[in-house]
Scaffold this active site. Sequence first.
Site, PDB file in Angstrom:
ATOM      1  N   SER A  71     -71.061  72.080  28.286  1.00 15.12           N
ATOM      2  CA  SER A  71     -71.288  71.722  29.755  1.00 15.12           C
ATOM      3  C   SER A  71     -72.338  70.801  29.750  1.00 15.12           C
ATOM      4  O   SER A  71     -72.376  70.023  30.793  1.00 15.12           O
ATOM      5  CB  SER A  71     -70.832  72.574  30.622  1.00 15.12           C
ATOM      6  N   ASP A  79     -69.159  75.457  25.769  1.00 21.82           N
ATOM      7  CA  ASP A  79     -68.288  74.214  25.735  1.00 21.82           C
ATOM      8  C   ASP A  79     -68.744  72.876  25.999  1.00 21.82           C
ATOM      9  O   ASP A  79     -68.548  71.822  26.541  1.00 21.82           O
ATOM     10  CB  ASP A  79     -67.207  74.478  27.053  1.00 21.82           C
ATOM     11  N   TYR A  98     -69.216  79.583  29.148  1.00 21.14           N
ATOM     12  CA  TYR A  98     -68.601  79.346  28.037  1.00 21.14           C
ATOM     13  C   TYR A  98     -69.259  78.344  27.059  1.00 21.14           C
ATOM     14  O   TYR A  98     -70.082  77.360  27.643  1.00 21.14           O
ATOM     15  CB  TYR A  98     -66.970  78.843  28.037  1.00 21.14           C
ATOM     16  N   HIS A 132     -78.744  75.833  28.182  1.00 20.97           N
ATOM     17  CA  HIS A 132     -78.273  75.153  29.334  1.00 20.97           C
ATOM     18  C   HIS A 132     -76.766  74.953  29.309  1.00 20.97           C
ATOM     19  O   HIS A 132     -76.169  74.309  30.386  1.00 20.97           O
ATOM     20  CB  HIS A 132     -79.125  73.841  29.292  1.00 20.97           C
ATOM     21  N   ASP A 133     -76.230  75.280  28.326  1.00 23.19           N
ATOM     22  CA  ASP A 133     -74.633  75.383  28.339  1.00 23.19           C
ATOM     23  C   ASP A 133     -74.120  76.567  29.081  1.00 23.19           C
ATOM     24  O   ASP A 133     -73.110  76.218  29.721  1.00 23.19           O
ATOM     25  CB  ASP A 133     -74.147  75.373  26.809  1.00 23.19           C
TER      26      ASP A 133
HETATM   27  C1  HEM Z   1     -91.516  72.360  25.899  1.00 21.11           C
HETATM   28  C2  HEM Z   1     -90.141  72.969  26.196  1.00 21.11           C
HETATM   29  C3  HEM Z   1     -89.761  73.744  27.582  1.00 21.11           C
HETATM   30  C4  HEM Z   1     -89.948  73.327  28.738  1.00 21.11           C
HETATM   31  C5  HEM Z   1     -90.834  72.099  29.273  1.00 21.11           C
HETATM   32  C6  HEM Z   1     -89.164  74.363  29.560  1.00 21.11           C
HETATM   33  C7  HEM Z   1     -89.253  74.131  30.923  1.00 21.11           C
HETATM   34  C8  HEM Z   1     -88.598  75.107  31.594  1.00 21.11           C
HETATM   35  C9  HEM Z   1     -88.090  74.683  33.292  1.00 21.11           C
HETATM   36  C10 HEM Z   1     -88.850  73.628  33.921  1.00 21.11           C
HETATM   37  C11 HEM Z   1     -87.399  75.869  33.670  1.00 21.11           C
HETATM   38  C12 HEM Z   1     -87.013  76.154  34.961  1.00 21.11           C
HETATM   39  C13 HEM Z   1     -85.538  75.804  35.215  1.00 21.11           C
HETATM   40  C14 HEM Z   1     -85.222  74.993  36.160  1.00 21.11           C
HETATM   41  O1  HEM Z   1     -85.212  73.623  36.030  1.00 21.11           O
HETATM   42  O2  HEM Z   1     -84.734  75.488  37.191  1.00 21.11           O
HETATM   43  C15 HEM Z   1     -87.228  76.612  32.450  1.00 21.11           C
HETATM   44  C16 HEM Z   1     -86.047  77.510  32.252  1.00 21.11           C
HETATM   45  C17 HEM Z   1     -85.384  78.108  31.244  1.00 21.11           C
HETATM   46  N1  HEM Z   1     -85.758  78.086  30.102  1.00 21.11           N
HETATM   47 FE1  HEM Z   1     -87.244  76.739  29.279  1.00 21.11          FE
HETATM   48  N2  HEM Z   1     -88.567  75.065  28.765  1.00 21.11           N
HETATM   49  C18 HEM Z   1     -88.847  74.844  27.353  1.00 21.11           C
HETATM   50  C19 HEM Z   1     -88.329  75.442  26.340  1.00 21.11           C
HETATM   51  C20 HEM Z   1     -87.290  76.216  26.462  1.00 21.11           C
HETATM   52  C21 HEM Z   1     -86.816  76.978  25.447  1.00 21.11           C
HETATM   53  C22 HEM Z   1     -87.241  76.432  23.641  1.00 21.11           C
HETATM   54  C23 HEM Z   1     -85.887  77.747  25.540  1.00 21.11           C
HETATM   55  C24 HEM Z   1     -85.102  78.554  24.618  1.00 21.11           C
HETATM   56  C25 HEM Z   1     -83.938  79.111  24.558  1.00 21.11           C
HETATM   57  C26 HEM Z   1     -85.781  77.717  27.041  1.00 21.11           C
HETATM   58  C27 HEM Z   1     -85.016  78.706  27.756  1.00 21.11           C
HETATM   59  C28 HEM Z   1     -84.875  78.497  29.129  1.00 21.11           C
HETATM   60  C29 HEM Z   1     -84.127  79.396  29.933  1.00 21.11           C
HETATM   61  C30 HEM Z   1     -82.987  80.367  29.589  1.00 21.11           C
HETATM   62  C31 HEM Z   1     -84.502  79.141  31.120  1.00 21.11           C
HETATM   63  C32 HEM Z   1     -83.358  79.657  32.687  1.00 21.11           C
HETATM   64  C33 HEM Z   1     -82.494  78.824  32.622  1.00 21.11           C
HETATM   65  C34 HEM Z   1     -81.763  79.019  34.188  1.00 21.11           C
HETATM   66  O3  HEM Z   1     -81.675  80.317  34.232  1.00 21.11           O
HETATM   67  O4  HEM Z   1     -81.085  78.046  34.557  1.00 21.11           O
HETATM   68  N3  HEM Z   1     -86.811  76.938  27.366  1.00 21.11           N
HETATM   69  N4  HEM Z   1     -87.538  76.041  31.352  1.00 21.11           N
HETATM   70 CA   LIG Z   2     -70.895  75.865  29.253  1.00 23.99          CA
END
Ligand code: HEM
Ligand SMILES: [Ca+2]
Length: 553
Positions: free
Chosen positions: A119, A117, A115, A97-98
């Site tokens: 954010s 950072d 980065y 999320h950073d």
């Molecule tokens: C119970 C735990 C979690 C929930 C409820 C959850 C929920 C979500 C949701 C709702 C999204 C859609 C993104 C948005 O808001 O547009 C998302 C995307 C994502 N999640 Fe999870 N997540 C969880 C755990 C994790 C974990 C442990 C990781 C580990 C690295 C992760 C990595 C990501 C990534 C990289 C994205 C894409 C973000 C982006 O491109 O902006 N999530 N997740």
């Molecule tokens: Ca950042």
Amino acid sequence: MAIWDDLPKVNRQYPAMGHRAADGSNYYISNQNLGAANTPYARTITTSHFPVKSELPDAGQLFDDLMKRPDESEVPFDGNKAGVNMLLHSMASVITHDIFKTKPGDPTINQTTSYLDLSCLYGPTKEEQSQIRTGVDGLIKPDVFSDARLQFQLPSTVYLLILFNRNHNYIAKQLLTDAVNVQENYRFTHLAGKDSPRLSAERTDDIVFQTARNINIACYTNVVFHEYLLTILDVDVKGTYSLAPNEQTPKDASYGNVVSAEFSFIYRWHSGISREDADWLKSIPIDKYLKLRKEFSFQLTAVENDGNEAAIQKAKMEHGKAMMGLLPEFGLSKEDYSLGPMCIGYHRDPATKVYSNKDLLQMLTNGMERVTSKMGARKVPESLREIEIEGIESARRQGLCTLNEFRKHFRLKEYNSYEEMITGPECPKADPVVIAALEKHYGKDGINRVEFYPGIVLEATDGEGISQGYSIIRAILADAINLIKNDRFLVYGLNPHELTHWGYNYYRASGDERQDGLIFKKIVLNCFPEWDRPELQERLKNPFRVSGEIHKV
Ligand code: HEM
Ligand SMILES: [Ca+2]
């Protein structure tokens, strides 16, 4: 040694630019927009495979057949063999999320800085950053963090943000103590004014904020490049080996960074969610949250394009109302919403507006003691179905490559068959259910058609450390190195001038501390001194594995 090479072609250090811009816009001096928030993602790999939509499998069916974790009555839960815990995944969540904040209405845009950072804590624009600052002595608002998405994540993720919030304020207070002020020739203070001219209160606030932020980010990156990455690689965190930037870090490569679309997929570790957290997810309507967030982003983009300020405010109000309507389904109330960023299952004290240390300890402990799931095919909790469908479709909209094209780019062997793709040290025998599903969706000999996403999630895992598919591990390391070498604040800025003498010593766990258990423990016990008890001291030396597994490494 040629005298011609003594000075770099483009100067990269400027004493006047020792602080990071909120939106990441001042990293590479010759192209200041590089890696700034609200600019496009890069794309690492060009594909030569671009099927028409009708040839692609339905994303929902792909999820159901290949990604969905079956009920435990059908397939028993299988935990990570090295005892990697959910706190490590929460750290991964903070990192992701950073550096990734994909704009819901337009997945080609990254709304945050490229980065490391923090954010997600400090805010990716000047306006968002000003909302978390108090405006006094460099402090930020207690227990507040900027990125609203993280309210709907695991409590252990929220704990980490609050830890770095408290660490910031601890550092800021230290910078204004007499001891540090004397050592730093009163460069921060408007109070004593000794040898230097008195600074205005605003200037003190700003310079303390920026310096504390630099030191806090140094602490955070130290955890990332030490305890976090070493646990992923299955190396003993108590050793001295570290990927953290140091004297050996290449000094000639800091040209700024732009994260790429592929990496936002590499880091979607939803398949690792623990059994307890998968159960917890069943009790919250995370898909409804995603829907609201998407609708809001579309509305906002439309009215922002018209430049109509009244319409923008109206869209924000309506979104606020809709969110408020959803809160009870997350066990949260209007009061929770009004007190600061929320955490599902926990409530701020209405008088102090902060979380109790007892609750925070619970959030941390749950993260440390929940073992992650084995990764690979059929491991994503069903509650994240809509989120994964959105992900698969978003990868397609951005023209991302195939799994084999990705492997080729990273000089990994391309797969010849589905069997090869899903067999490995931890999965010696290919699961016929997965093979059948791959054949159904990508055809009998369709290995070259398997999409990069979800392909990387389905690969066999290697059974070591975090135990991911090899493509993911390879790419994470490339990403980590990229994030160090292209960040001039990490390559050149970790010095006693930029960080102060006190900060320089604080951010490093050096000498005995390095042997003894490291920066994470040090930060936690500084921010929560009442937790400084022998059992927790011991526990925090190895924060990213469940207790039972610590001594086996
Ligand atoms: C119970 C735990 C979690 C929930 C409820 C959850 C929920 C979500 C949701 C709702 C999204 C859609 C993104 C948005 O808001 O547009 C998302 C995307 C994502 N999640 Fe999870 N997540 C969880 C755990 C994790 C974990 C442990 C990781 C580990 C690295 C992760 C990595 C990501 C990534 C990289 C994205 C894409 C973000 C982006 O491109 O902006 N999530 N997740
Ligand atoms: Ca950042």
